[in-house]
Design a protein around this motif. Structure first.
Motif, PDB file in Angstrom:
ATOM      1  N   PHE A 295       0.820  -1.213   0.000  1.00 63.00           N
ATOM      2  CA  PHE A 295       0.000   0.000   0.000  1.00 63.00           C
ATOM      3  C   PHE A 295       0.854   1.264   0.000  1.00 63.00           C
ATOM      4  CE2 PHE A 295      -3.055  -3.141   1.718  1.00 63.00           C
ATOM      5  CZ  PHE A 295      -4.081  -2.951   0.806  1.00 63.00           C
ATOM      6  N   SER A 296       2.057   1.197   0.585  1.00 61.64           N
ATOM      7  CA  SER A 296       2.938   2.361   0.599  1.00 61.64           C
ATOM      8  C   SER A 296       3.574   2.623  -0.763  1.00 61.64           C
ATOM      9  CB  SER A 296       4.042   2.191   1.655  1.00 61.64           C
ATOM     10  OG  SER A 296       3.493   2.087   2.938  1.00 61.64           O
TER      11      SER A 296
ATOM     12  N   GLU B  38       0.357   8.515  -5.218  1.00 66.53           N
ATOM     13  CA  GLU B  38      -0.212   9.424  -4.227  1.00 66.53           C
ATOM     14  C   GLU B  38      -1.744   9.392  -4.226  1.00 66.53           C
ATOM     15  OE1 GLU B  38      -0.058  14.188  -3.063  1.00 66.53           O
ATOM     16  OE2 GLU B  38       1.384  13.340  -4.483  1.00 66.53           O
TER      17      GLU B  38
ATOM     18  N   GLN C 197      -2.955   6.177  -2.502  1.00 71.66           N
ATOM     19  CA  GLN C 197      -2.717   6.228  -1.063  1.00 71.66           C
ATOM     20  C   GLN C 197      -3.728   7.145  -0.379  1.00 71.66           C
ATOM     21  OE1 GLN C 197       1.192   6.439   0.669  1.00 71.66           O
ATOM     22  NE2 GLN C 197       2.175   5.838  -1.237  1.00 71.66           N
TER      23      GLN C 197
ATOM     24  N   ALA D 113      -1.465   6.224   4.609  1.00 73.24           N
ATOM     25  CA  ALA D 113      -1.786   4.892   4.094  1.00 73.24           C
ATOM     26  C   ALA D 113      -0.980   3.801   4.794  1.00 73.24           C
ATOM     27  CB  ALA D 113      -1.541   4.846   2.581  1.00 73.24           C
ATOM     28  N   GLU D 114       0.251   4.099   5.183  1.00 73.33           N
ATOM     29  CA  GLU D 114       1.097   3.109   5.864  1.00 73.33           C
ATOM     30  C   GLU D 114       0.468   2.650   7.172  1.00 73.33           C
ATOM     31  OE1 GLU D 114       5.522   2.844   7.966  1.00 73.33           O
ATOM     32  OE2 GLU D 114       5.082   4.451   6.552  1.00 73.33           O
TER      33      GLU D 114
END
Length: 257
Positions: A165-166, A170, A173, A189-190
């Protein structure tokens, strides 16, 4: 007296180990068949099949192509076209939260498979190789050990999900980050990815079904945090489909996020 080994047996065992360690290339070997599966998933992302195939051919080697075909065909059968139903009195019963649980776990497993060639680090290695291990030992009691294990699962166990996901662009995320609040706050998002891994782990280890993927606002308590989720299963599928293309450096003609 030293043990005597049969040369033929040793060579046979060595060959067997070599074969076992080789990647399963069946998807690339049946490229035509599995490429059709992938095209079925991604036809809405490309103006034509030839555009899709052109992007696929840019994947740099056979192993990576094999992985792409494996992941996408697994997604097609387990998630996009699959459906979990119960059978009672010879009738099939669809129960949405069970189907969503099944599909969520399938997506998280496919993400794990995407990075399966990365080195695995077990809990002991994690404890003893950390730069600040002097701060860990001696471990005071069972509760302290349990806390360390939870930290290990969060930081290392969630590593592949967080990476997937990272690595998204942009826009994707942001799409993820704005659909889940943790303790009534939006997070990068992380952090959201770590919480998705917590949801996955609570099913795997506690058999806790997943209710957060229904349409509309859902809330629950996960890992000591309140989760306010507007992330539907369809949202997660869009993120996953987009993320696969991004991971394999394929540029779609049409973006959905």
């Amino acid at each position: 007296m030293g043990r005597v080994y049969n040369r033929k047996a040793v060579l046979s065992a060595a060959y067997h180990c070599k074969v076992q360690s080789m990647p399963d290339m069946q998807y690339f070997q049946e490229e035509g068949r599995f490429l059709e599966h992938a095209w079925d998933v991604y036809r809405d992302y490309f103006g034509s099949r030839s555009n899709f195939v052109e992007q696929y051919k840019k994947i740099p080697n056979e192993e990576r192509k094999n992985l792409f075909l494996m992941i996408v065909s697994g997604y097609k059968h387990l998630v996009r076209d699959g459906e979990y139903t119960l059978v009672e009195n010879y009738q099939r019963l669809y129960i949405s939260h069970l189907d969503q649980t099944y599909k969520f776990i399938s997506i998280m497993s496919l993400i794990e498979a995407m990075f399966a060639d990365e080195e695995y680090v077990d809990f002991y290695q994690w404890l003893t190789k950390r730069k600040h291990r002097r701060l860990i030992f001696p471990i005071a009691d069972a509760q302290a050990l349990e806390d360390l294990y939870r930290e290990y699962k969060l930081n290392f166990g969630a590593k592949r999900a967080v990476r997937f996901f990272s690595e998204l662009d942009e826009a994707a995320q942001s799409f993820l980050a704005t659909r889940i609040k943790i303790n009534n706050r939006y997070n990068p998002a992380e952090i959201v990815a770590q919480k998705l891994y917590t949801i996955r782990s609570e099913f795997v280890h506690q058999a806790r079904v997943i209710l957060e993927l229904n349409d509309g606002l859902m809330y629950s308590q996960r890992g000591g945090n309140m989760i306010y989720s507007m992330l539907s299963l369809k949202d997660l599928q869009l993120l996953f489909e987009h993320g696969i293309l991004y991971h394999f450096c394929m540029n779609p003609d049409y973006r959905k996020i």
